[in-house]
Every structure is written in C-alpha cells, then in structure tokens.
Design a protein around this motif. Structure first.
Motif, PDB file in Angstrom:
ATOM      1  N   ASN A 207      43.152  40.182  42.876  1.00  0.00           N
ATOM      2  CA  ASN A 207      44.647  40.920  42.621  1.00  0.00           C
ATOM      3  C   ASN A 207      44.524  41.175  41.082  1.00  0.00           C
ATOM      4  N   PHE A 208      44.872  39.882  40.566  1.00  0.00           N
ATOM      5  CA  PHE A 208      44.468  39.875  38.217  1.00  0.00           C
ATOM      6  C   PHE A 208      43.567  41.064  38.403  1.00  0.00           C
ATOM      7  N   LEU A 209      42.510  40.561  38.426  1.00  0.00           N
ATOM      8  CA  LEU A 209      41.428  41.589  38.152  1.00  0.00           C
ATOM      9  C   LEU A 209      41.667  42.805  38.257  1.00  0.00           C
ATOM     10  N   MET A 210      41.897  43.317  39.657  1.00  0.00           N
ATOM     11  CA  MET A 210      42.573  44.722  40.070  1.00  0.00           C
ATOM     12  C   MET A 210      43.173  45.879  38.928  1.00  0.00           C
ATOM     13  N   LEU A 211      44.257  44.490  38.956  1.00  0.00           N
ATOM     14  CA  LEU A 211      45.516  45.287  38.506  1.00  0.00           C
ATOM     15  C   LEU A 211      44.890  45.605  36.931  1.00  0.00           C
ATOM     16  N   VAL A 225      44.305  53.011  42.971  1.00  0.00           N
ATOM     17  CA  VAL A 225      42.761  52.187  41.853  1.00  0.00           C
ATOM     18  C   VAL A 225      41.327  52.444  42.645  1.00  0.00           C
ATOM     19  N   LYS A 226      40.999  52.189  41.012  1.00  0.00           N
ATOM     20  CA  LYS A 226      39.386  51.804  41.220  1.00  0.00           C
ATOM     21  C   LYS A 226      38.697  51.129  42.181  1.00  0.00           C
ATOM     22  N   ASN A 227      38.055  50.859  42.913  1.00  0.00           N
ATOM     23  CA  ASN A 227      37.730  49.783  43.915  1.00  0.00           C
ATOM     24  C   ASN A 227      36.556  49.058  42.751  1.00  0.00           C
ATOM     25  N   THR A 228      36.038  49.431  41.582  1.00  0.00           N
ATOM     26  CA  THR A 228      35.337  48.458  41.246  1.00  0.00           C
ATOM     27  C   THR A 228      34.817  46.944  40.178  1.00  0.00           C
ATOM     28  N   VAL A 229      36.422  46.328  40.771  1.00  0.00           N
ATOM     29  CA  VAL A 229      36.079  44.682  40.382  1.00  0.00           C
ATOM     30  C   VAL A 229      36.152  44.289  41.590  1.00  0.00           C
ATOM     31  N   LEU A 230      36.589  44.837  43.055  1.00  0.00           N
ATOM     32  CA  LEU A 230      35.834  44.266  44.307  1.00  0.00           C
ATOM     33  C   LEU A 230      35.300  44.696  44.929  1.00  0.00           C
ATOM     34  N   ASN A 231      34.191  45.804  44.543  1.00  0.00           N
ATOM     35  CA  ASN A 231      32.772  45.709  44.238  1.00  0.00           C
ATOM     36  C   ASN A 231      31.766  44.631  43.780  1.00  0.00           C
TER      37      ASN A 231
END
Length: 328
Positions: A207-211, A225-231
């Motif tokens: 959550n922090f990195l996505m933010l 939000v882009k999902n770059t971090v999640l992926n």
C-alpha cells in the motif's frame, strides 16, 4: 531568526535576501485551516463527490504559457502528505527498512499550480532536463536520489520476467481492501486506507509503495492508480535493490509526452511527478535572490507547501519566472 536578520543588518548585508524556514507546527496549522474550510463548505450544502474527493480532483487555472488554453493539474502530493502524518513507530521502522525513511513526515501538502505548469512546460524529454533562459538543468537518476532521497538500486522496477499475471491471486487480495462497488481506485483511496488501518505486514508495504509510486511518479490518465508496483514487487523482493530513481525519471518523460499530446485540446491534465520537478527547479539548481531557502538533502527537508507558494508569488510579482541563475 530575528536575531540573525538583525545581525545581517548590523554587518551591512542586504536585506532583500532571506533564508526562510517554516516549522512543522506552522505547516500543520495551515493544513488544519484548510480542513476546517473544506468542512465548512460541506456544512453549507456545497456538493461533495464521493468518487472524486476534493484533493484528488484537478485544480483548474488559466496561465499564459505558449497558448491561452486552460490547464489543470492534480494536487499530486496531498494523499502522501496525509498518509505520512501519523504513522506508528512500527510502520516508520518498516518504511525506513525499505529505504524510504526520508518520506516520513513528508511536508508538502499542496503544489502551487502556476509555477508547476511552467516547470512542466520547461521539461525537454529528449535531453531529459529543464530548459530555462539562463541554462539547462539536467535530470539524472542521481538527481532524483538527491531531491527525494529514495533507493537507487541496480534492478529496474519493471521485471524482465517473473512479474505477476493478471490472474495472480494477490491482485484480487489487494483490491479486496476496497469496497466491492469501488470501480476506480485513486491515490486518495490508498492514502485513506493507510490512515484507517494499523497492519504492518506485506500488504502495508505494498500500500505504501503503491501510494508513493502513483503520487511521486505518475498515475493513470484517469487518476486511477497504475499497477506497476503490484505487478513487479514480489513478497521476497528487497525493495532497496530496485532502481526507484530511474523509474521516477521515466515517469517524468512519459507523462510530459502524454501531456504534450493532450495540449492539442482546450483542457489538459498533467498526471506526472510535479512535486519532484518542482523541487528540482526550486531547490538545487536555481538561485532566486529575493528568497533563499537553505539547501538540504532531500529537498523537502528545506521546502514545504507554504514556502513553495511564497516562491511562486515572488517570481510572478517580479515577472521573473524561469529567468534565474542556474547553479552548477
């Protein structure tokens, strides 16, 4: 501070040059005043949009850049500012371990839009720098590291292989944190989730990195939000080994190219790293005699929203935007 200024006068130094610092208490008071004003608007019956909250909506301004078009910008730093206000000691420890400790108590809750659009307009993506009348400011990964103090590892954020697929269970698990009927997830939504929870597990890290990535980097052109971090950030990854600095630089390049395309319409929205670009312009690489802020690393150790607004006002009053000495 008063004694320092008096000493300057006694020593015969010019008084049109001042070092300005605003305490954290003053910054918090300014933030509280804005919150009270927003609440008053709601109490007086003004419309509130649940899907696009106030701080996530674009701010609309008319400024004389290359045309007389109406330009708009997201208040990109507000969600990060709010999420970093009241972190627990354990959450602060985790953020420091990931290499993002400098962002704790992040002080910039608002960006002065007119000056920000000048900075975005000055960005050249081929040479990757700000082109000013008195010189150019080169933007390198090292620039990003100095300005916002984040890890510059050797591994690109976007993996060459092994990234999460669209059907990965974790993607569904992450989205399950939000209401089922929530069709769009914005940085504001992620910020509110962090504020409302207390967990310190892998999900909090994501959550922090996505933010961070969608606030200080760039989000989707619809504010989602882009999902770059999640992926690309997996459970066993060492976050410090990721080159976050190059990622922010690429966000600046990509978002400027997209912004230029949209400039063909009457209204355009910039979804890129305005906060970073503003700090590059203000802090390390230009000299403004009417107002000097002590240079620190990272840049927001010296700057906050109040000082940014003051700088914008002074530059506009002097009809001096961009006509500044570029520091080597």
């Amino acid at each position: 501070m008063k004694e320092a200024r008096k000493r300057k006068v006694d020593e015969g130094e010019p008084t049109n040059k001042e070092f300005v610092e605003v305490s954290e208490d003053e910054n918090k008071k300014e933030y509280k005043r804005k919150k009270v004003a927003e609440k008053r608007k709601v109490d007086e019956g003004q419309a509130a949009d649940d899907e696009e909250p106030i701080d996530e909506e674009p701010i609309q301004v008319s400024i004389p850049l290359q045309t007389s078009k109406t330009l708009r910008a997201r208040v990109t730093s507000t969600p990060l500012f709010e999420a970093m206000r009241n972190l627990s000691a354990e959450r602060k420890r985790i953020i420091r371990e990931m290499g993002f400790g400098e962002l704790i108590d992040f002080p910039i809750g608002e960006i002065p839009t007119k000056l920000a659009f000048f900075v975005v307009n000055s960005l050249e993506t081929q040479s990757m720098g700000l082109k000013l009348s008195e010189g150019n400011i080169k933007i390198l990964p090292e620039t990003v590291q100095k300005v916002i103090g984040i890890p510059m590892g050797e591994r690109p954020l976007e993996r060459q292989e092994g990234e999460r697929g669209y059907d990965d269970p974790f993607l569904a698990e992450w989205k399950s944190q939000f209401p089922e009927d929530k069709k769009r997830i914005t940085t504001r939504n992620v910020s509110e989730l962090i504020v409302a929870t207390t967990n310190t597990d892998y999900m909090f890290k994501m959550n922090f990195l996505m933010l961070f990535a969608n606030t200080m980097g760039c989000c989707d052109n619809s504010s989602d939000v882009k999902n770059t971090v999640l992926n690309n950030v997996l459970e066993d990854d060492n976050v410090r080994e990721i080159d976050w600095c190059t990622y922010i630089g690429e966000c600046a390049r990509y978002s400027k190219n997209e912004w230029t395309k949209r400039c063909k319409t009457k209204e355009v929205v910039y979804y890129g790293p305005i906060t970073f670009l503003m700090l590059v312009y203000l802090h390390y690489y230009t000299k403004f005699a009417a107002m000097e802020v002590r240079r620190r690393i990272p840049a927001f150790e010296g700057w906050n929203a109040t000082l940014m607004k003051k700088r914008e006002t002074l530059e506009m009053n002097k009809v001096n935007i961009g006509k500044l000495k570029v520091i080597g």
